[in-house]
Design a protein around this motif. Structure first.
Motif, PDB file in Angstrom:
ATOM      1  N   MET A 136       2.707  58.186  11.420  1.00 21.32           N
ATOM      2  CA  MET A 136       2.435  59.594  11.085  1.00 21.32           C
ATOM      3  C   MET A 136       3.633  60.194  10.340  1.00 21.32           C
ATOM      4  O   MET A 136       3.479  60.896   9.337  1.00 21.32           O
ATOM      5  N   LEU A 137       4.821  59.897  10.823  1.00 23.78           N
ATOM      6  CA  LEU A 137       6.023  60.439  10.179  1.00 23.78           C
ATOM      7  C   LEU A 137       6.181  59.855   8.776  1.00 23.78           C
ATOM      8  O   LEU A 137       6.528  60.568   7.821  1.00 23.78           O
ATOM      9  N   ASP A 138       5.912  58.558   8.668  1.00 23.59           N
ATOM     10  CA  ASP A 138       6.028  57.888   7.370  1.00 23.59           C
ATOM     11  C   ASP A 138       5.113  58.547   6.336  1.00 23.59           C
ATOM     12  O   ASP A 138       5.468  58.674   5.164  1.00 23.59           O
ATOM     13  N   ALA A 139       3.949  59.004   6.804  1.00 20.52           N
ATOM     14  CA  ALA A 139       2.979  59.617   5.887  1.00 20.52           C
ATOM     15  C   ALA A 139       3.527  60.907   5.262  1.00 20.52           C
ATOM     16  O   ALA A 139       3.055  61.333   4.214  1.00 20.52           O
ATOM     17  N   ILE A 140       4.512  61.520   5.899  1.00 23.59           N
ATOM     18  CA  ILE A 140       5.117  62.710   5.292  1.00 23.59           C
ATOM     19  C   ILE A 140       6.589  62.438   4.917  1.00 23.59           C
ATOM     20  O   ILE A 140       7.404  63.357   4.820  1.00 23.59           O
ATOM     21  N   GLY A 141       6.889  61.160   4.713  1.00 25.86           N
ATOM     22  CA  GLY A 141       8.216  60.806   4.195  1.00 25.86           C
ATOM     23  C   GLY A 141       9.352  61.000   5.183  1.00 25.86           C
ATOM     24  O   GLY A 141      10.497  61.248   4.778  1.00 25.86           O
ATOM     25  N   ARG A 142       9.045  60.877   6.457  1.00 24.45           N
ATOM     26  CA  ARG A 142      10.098  61.040   7.486  1.00 24.45           C
ATOM     27  C   ARG A 142      10.173  59.768   8.329  1.00 24.45           C
ATOM     28  O   ARG A 142       9.165  59.070   8.488  1.00 24.45           O
ATOM     29  N   ALA A 143      11.336  59.522   8.896  1.00 23.02           N
ATOM     30  CA  ALA A 143      11.483  58.360   9.776  1.00 23.02           C
ATOM     31  C   ALA A 143      12.648  58.591  10.716  1.00 23.02           C
ATOM     32  O   ALA A 143      13.598  59.290  10.383  1.00 23.02           O
ATOM     33  N   ARG A 144      12.569  57.937  11.881  1.00 20.72           N
ATOM     34  CA  ARG A 144      13.676  58.121  12.837  1.00 20.72           C
ATOM     35  C   ARG A 144      14.941  57.422  12.351  1.00 20.72           C
ATOM     36  O   ARG A 144      16.026  57.739  12.782  1.00 20.72           O
ATOM     37  N   ASP A 145      14.761  56.427  11.439  1.00 13.56           N
ATOM     38  CA  ASP A 145      15.953  55.716  10.960  1.00 13.56           C
ATOM     39  C   ASP A 145      16.195  55.994   9.472  1.00 13.56           C
ATOM     40  O   ASP A 145      16.772  55.165   8.764  1.00 13.56           O
ATOM     41  N   ALA A 146      15.734  57.142   8.987  1.00 14.68           N
ATOM     42  CA  ALA A 146      15.903  57.445   7.557  1.00 14.68           C
ATOM     43  C   ALA A 146      17.383  57.467   7.181  1.00 14.68           C
ATOM     44  O   ALA A 146      18.217  57.936   7.956  1.00 14.68           O
ATOM     45  N   ASP A 147      17.686  56.942   5.978  1.00 16.07           N
ATOM     46  CA  ASP A 147      19.082  56.922   5.519  1.00 16.07           C
ATOM     47  C   ASP A 147      19.591  58.330   5.289  1.00 16.07           C
ATOM     48  O   ASP A 147      20.716  58.671   5.627  1.00 16.07           O
ATOM     49  N   SER A 148      18.721  59.136   4.681  1.00 15.37           N
ATOM     50  CA  SER A 148      19.183  60.497   4.421  1.00 15.37           C
ATOM     51  C   SER A 148      18.824  61.377   5.618  1.00 15.37           C
ATOM     52  O   SER A 148      17.669  61.404   6.067  1.00 15.37           O
ATOM     53  N   ALA A 152      15.296  62.473   8.168  1.00 13.71           N
ATOM     54  CA  ALA A 152      15.281  61.824   9.480  1.00 13.71           C
ATOM     55  C   ALA A 152      14.647  62.744  10.521  1.00 13.71           C
ATOM     56  O   ALA A 152      14.434  63.935  10.284  1.00 13.71           O
ATOM     57  N   VAL A 153      14.326  62.168  11.648  1.00 17.82           N
ATOM     58  CA  VAL A 153      13.878  62.952  12.797  1.00 17.82           C
ATOM     59  C   VAL A 153      14.700  62.522  14.009  1.00 17.82           C
ATOM     60  O   VAL A 153      15.319  61.445  14.003  1.00 17.82           O
ATOM     61  N   TYR A 154      14.689  63.368  15.010  1.00 23.15           N
ATOM     62  CA  TYR A 154      15.357  63.067  16.274  1.00 23.15           C
ATOM     63  C   TYR A 154      14.289  63.207  17.351  1.00 23.15           C
ATOM     64  O   TYR A 154      13.476  64.147  17.301  1.00 23.15           O
TER      65      TYR A 154
END
Ligand code: URA
Length: 259
Positions: A136-148, A152-154
Motif C-alpha cells: 500500500m505504501l509503495d503504491a504512493i511512493g513511500r517505504a519504511r526503508d526509503a533512502d530519502s 520514508a515512514v515510521y
C-alpha cells in the motif's frame, strides 16, 4: 517431570509445535504462569537531565508517564518500555516490538499490536498484514526503508507486546501503555499520523468505529491524523481495499500539500 530430552531437542520440539499453530501448552495439571514471578526487568537508566518525577506507588499509569517523560530519545524510550513491569503481556511475549522505519519521517503509522511474526522478529508489521501495508505504501511512493527521509515512514503499534492469541487489546492495556505511545510520537516528530484500525483510534482519538472514522482527517496529539482500515482487515475483507485506496490518495495529497 523428566522427559529425558535435552534442552535443544525440547526447544526444537516446542518450535515445531508453534509452527503447527499450537498456542497453549496443556499438561496433566494446570500451571498458573501469572503467579510465577516474572524475571526482574532491568531498570532503564534515567538520563542525568531527566526531571525527578514523584510517582505514586501502585499507579501503573503514573509510573508509565514518569518513565516515558524521562526518556530523552527513542533509545531511552525503548529501554524505559523494556523496564516497565506492569503490563502482563510482556510475560508471554518473546520480544518487545518497538518500531521500524525512519524516525523523523513525515508519516508515522500506528498499528494495534504485534502478531506472531512480529513477536518472533521484534519488528512491527512483518507478517501478511505488514506485507500488504508495504505494498500500500509503495503504491504512493513511500517505504519504511526509503533512502530519502521525505519518502520514508515510521511505524509503531499501540502495544509493544503480542496479546495472547492476538486478542484485541483491553482498555486497561491501552491506558497503561498510552504514555509511552504519546512520548514515542513526540520523539519521532512526524508531521502526520496514520491510525490503522480501531485500537489505534481508541488510543489516540479516544473513539473507535473505524468504518465511520476512516478517511476523515482528525487531530491527535496536535497532529493531523488519518484513520484507515487496518491491513489485516483488508486481508479478510478485500472489497474494502477500494476505500483504503481512496484514503491512501488522500494521505498522498496531504503530504504533497505539506511540502
Ligand atoms: N498488526 C498490527 O497492528 N501491528 C503489527 O505490527 C502487525 C500486525
Amino acid at each position: 517431570m523428566d522427559s529425558g530430552m535435552d534442552w535443544h531437542a525440547a526447544r526444537a520440539a516446542l518450535e515445531w509445535q508453534v509452527e503447527l499453530g499450537a498456542t497453549d501448552a496443556i499438561q496433566d495439571t494446570p500451571v498458573n504462569r501469572f503467579e510465577a514471578a516474572p524475571p526482574a526487568p532491568a531498570r532503564a537508566q534515567a538520563p542525568a537531565a531527566a526531571p525527578a518525577a514523584h510517582v505514586p506507588e501502585d499507579d501503573p499509569i503514573a509510573e508509565a508517564e514518569a518513565a516515558a517523560a524521562g526518556a530523552q530519545d527513542l533509545g531511552a524510550l525503548k529501554a524505559a518500555m523494556a523496564a516497565y513491569p506492569h503490563c502482563d503481556l510482556r510475560r508471554g511475549a518473546r520480544n518487545l516490538v518497538f518500531a521500524d522505519g525512519v524516525p523523523g519521517a513525515p508519516v508515522m503509522i500506528v498499528g494495534e499490536a504485534p502478531g506472531r511474526d512480529e513477536d518472533r522478529e521484534g519488528r512491527p508489521f512483518v507478517g501478511r498484514a505488514g506485507q500488504l501495508l508495504d505494498r500500500m505504501l509503495d503504491a504512493i511512493g513511500r517505504a519504511r526503508d526509503a533512502d530519502s527521509a521525505g519518502h520514508a515512514v515510521y511505524i509503531t503499534n499501540v502495544l509493544p507486546w503480542r496479546p495472547p492469541q492476538n486478542r484485541t487489546p483491553t482498555a486497561q492495556e491501552i491506558a497503561m501503555l498510552l504514555p509511552f505511545l504519546r512520548r514515542h510520537v513526540t520523539l519521532a516528530r512526524p508531521r502526520i499520523l496514520v491510525l490503522m484500525g480501531n485500537a489505534s483510534c481508541q488510543a489516540l482519538l479516544g473513539r473507535s468505529g473505524i468504518t465511520r472514522l476512516r478517511g476523515h482527517w482528525d487531530e491527535a496529539l496536535g497532529l493531523p491524523a488519518l484513520p484507515m482500515f487496518h491491513p489485516a482487515y483488508l486481508l479478510r475483507n478485500p472489497q474494502a481495499k477500494r476505500e483504503a485506496w481512496a484514503d491512501l490518495l488522500e494521505l498522498q495529497a496531504r503530504l504533497r500539500g505539506a511540502g
